[in-house]
Design an enzyme around this catalytic site. Structure first.
Site, mmCIF file in Angstrom:
data_model
loop_
_atom_site.group_PDB
_atom_site.id
_atom_site.type_symbol
_atom_site.label_atom_id
_atom_site.label_comp_id
_atom_site.label_asym_id
_atom_site.label_seq_id
_atom_site.Cartn_x
_atom_site.Cartn_y
_atom_site.Cartn_z
ATOM 1 N N ASN A 129 0.548 -0.898 -0.044
ATOM 2 C CA ASN A 129 0.255 0.197 0.161
ATOM 3 C C ASN A 129 0.595 1.341 -0.144
ATOM 4 O OD1 ASN A 129 -2.648 1.605 -0.391
ATOM 5 N ND2 ASN A 129 -3.254 1.191 1.615
ATOM 6 N N HIS A 155 -7.719 3.328 8.570
ATOM 7 C CA HIS A 155 -8.557 1.627 7.942
ATOM 8 C C HIS A 155 -10.664 2.012 8.680
ATOM 9 C CE1 HIS A 155 -4.739 0.902 6.804
ATOM 10 N NE2 HIS A 155 -5.295 0.190 6.417
#
Length: 448
Positions: free
Chosen positions: A272, A303
């Site tokens: 990521n 998140h």
């Protein structure tokens, strides 16, 4: 009759008031926007998790909101750096990405809501996006690895080969996910029969394999998003040393480096990628205390609100610091001899893969009870090992009390600064061909 007296503030008082007002304006593009955008995202995450579908992964509004939050906060800090801070106070990457004028409403909405990255990203800097929109993305100097000069006046490089290659990776990742992940569920790590009967080597092997099987779905999503941007012509990074076009400007994952990682940091740097850069730019580089801890906490908040996310990222702080301490104290004993270096790489690969798998299990399980059930089945062994490492092997310091990795990072930053290159962006001067000729002359003379 007595008239009321009006107290006129002195010039120094007026200057102080003006200074306080200007300081408040300096914070507005960055901190205030960051707090508002992240707060709104948290509300969205809470709504999705605790009202609609707890424990379910779904393609709803919260996914695009995560990407838009990254873009809004990144642009806010880039405007802050470009319009309210002095150049000498900026890091090389901040200076390169700084936005010197306020974007128009059309530019702002186009950057945040363009079709290429609205669903799954990846994040890109505002300057890179505007450079692409204005058709200047192909006018770049040679690649950061000392590659060939761009063919001045030649045809624009085609993304077709890169797109096809990434679509093949997408297909293979999807195939592995659909066939292997169901056969090796992560939840089996907390199965009572498995916990009671499996040996420690079997538990460790299944832990690694089950988390290995869980990664291809992320590879699929990120690689497909990258391919979509490349198909639209966005993502050109320059030319490598062989003169081949590179289309990895906004790539989000490097699969080979992930699966071959020999350190916790190496794994995180290749997983990521654009989110890691966002965390670095808006948090790590701007905090004054415990940047590692604050960065991991911000990552957990971004998140979502599942407890497993927080368990994973708090464990990640411990693992990162412990891995840093081990590397600082032991690596230099192995690098001189090739056989010892090979042994070191093998051991650190195994340790890294096991530590990463151990760390991210709560990220997959999401809830508190299953996560603690897994860690208790391992007797919190890696948590205890991490604490012992930090107590017994403190990270060695270099000049001015900086940690070795920080010292190297500053050295690399200085090198980038001297070459006027940022971490993710390219210069957009009109005289690229002239710059390229000068650069080639310096290279041939041995000065570069």
């Amino acid at each position: 009759m007595h008239l009321p007296l009006t107290v006129v503030p002195s010039s120094s008082a007026r200057e102080q008031e003006l200074s306080r007002f200007q300081n408040s304006l300096k914070k507005a593009p960055g901190e205030y926007c960051f707090v508002f955008a992240l707060g709104y995202l948290i509300v969205c995450q809470i709504t999705r998790v605790y009202i609609f579908d707890y424990g379910q992964y779904s393609a709803d509004f919260s996914g695009p909101m995560m990407i838009i939050t990254q873009k809004i906060t990144s642009l806010a800090y880039e405007i802050h750096d470009g319009m309210f801070r002095k150049d000498e106070d900026l890091t090389p990457s901040q200076r390169d990405l700084a936005v010197r004028r306020m974007p128009s409403l059309l530019e702002y909405l186009s950057y945040n809501c363009n079709f290429m990255g609205i669903l799954a990203g990846p994040l890109c800097s505002y300057k890179d996006y505007i450079t692409f929109i204005e058709g200047r993305s192909y006018h770049v100097p040679r690649g950061e690895d000392g590659g060939a000069e761009p063919p001045c006046g030649g045809a624009e490089p085609s993304p077709n080969a890169a797109v096809v290659q990434k679509l093949v990776v997408c297909g293979l990742s999807l195939l592995v996910h659909l066939t292997v992940s169901n056969a090796l569920p992560v939840e089996y790590n907390i199965d009572e029969h498995f916990r009671a009967t499996a040996s420690w080597p079997t538990k460790a092997l299944y832990l690694y394999v089950s988390l290995l099987a869980a990664r291809p779905k992320y590879y699929f999503a990120w690689t497909l998003a990258d391919a979509i941007n490349n198909a639209a012509g966005f993502g050109f990074r320059g030319f490598d040393r062989h003169g081949e076009a590179r289309w990895d400007l906004i790539s989000n994952v490097r699969i080979q480096q992930i699966e071959g990682s020999t350190s916790f940091k190496m794994f995180l740097d290749n997983w990521n990628i654009q989110t890691a850069l966002w965390l670095k730019r808006v948090c790590y580089e701007r905090t004054t205390w415990s940047p590692t801890i604050q960065t991991f906490v911000l990552s957990a908040i971004w998140h979502g609100v599942y407890p497993g996310y927080y368990l994973t990222f708090l464990t990640g702080v411990l693992m990162t610091l412990a891995a840093r301490a081990m590397r600082s104290n032991f690596r230099h004993h192995f690098v001189a001899s090739p056989p010892l270096k090979l042994l070191y790489d093998a051991l650190t690969w195994a340790a890294t893969q096991l530590a990463v798998s151990y760390t991210v299990v709560p990220f997959v399980l999401l809830s508190v009870q299953p996560s603690f059930s897994f860690y208790s089945s391992w007797y919190y062994s890696l948590h205890i090992a991490g604490v012992l490492v930090l107590l017994l092997f403190p990270v060695k310091k270099t000049q001015h009390g900086k940690e070795p990795h920080e010292h190297r990072r500053l050295s690399r930053a200085k090198k980038f600064d001297e070459n006027s290159l940022g971490q993710n962006s390219f210069p957009t001067a009109n005289n690229v061909c002239n710059q390229g000729a000068a650069s080639a002359a310096r290279h041939s003379s041995g000065k570069e």
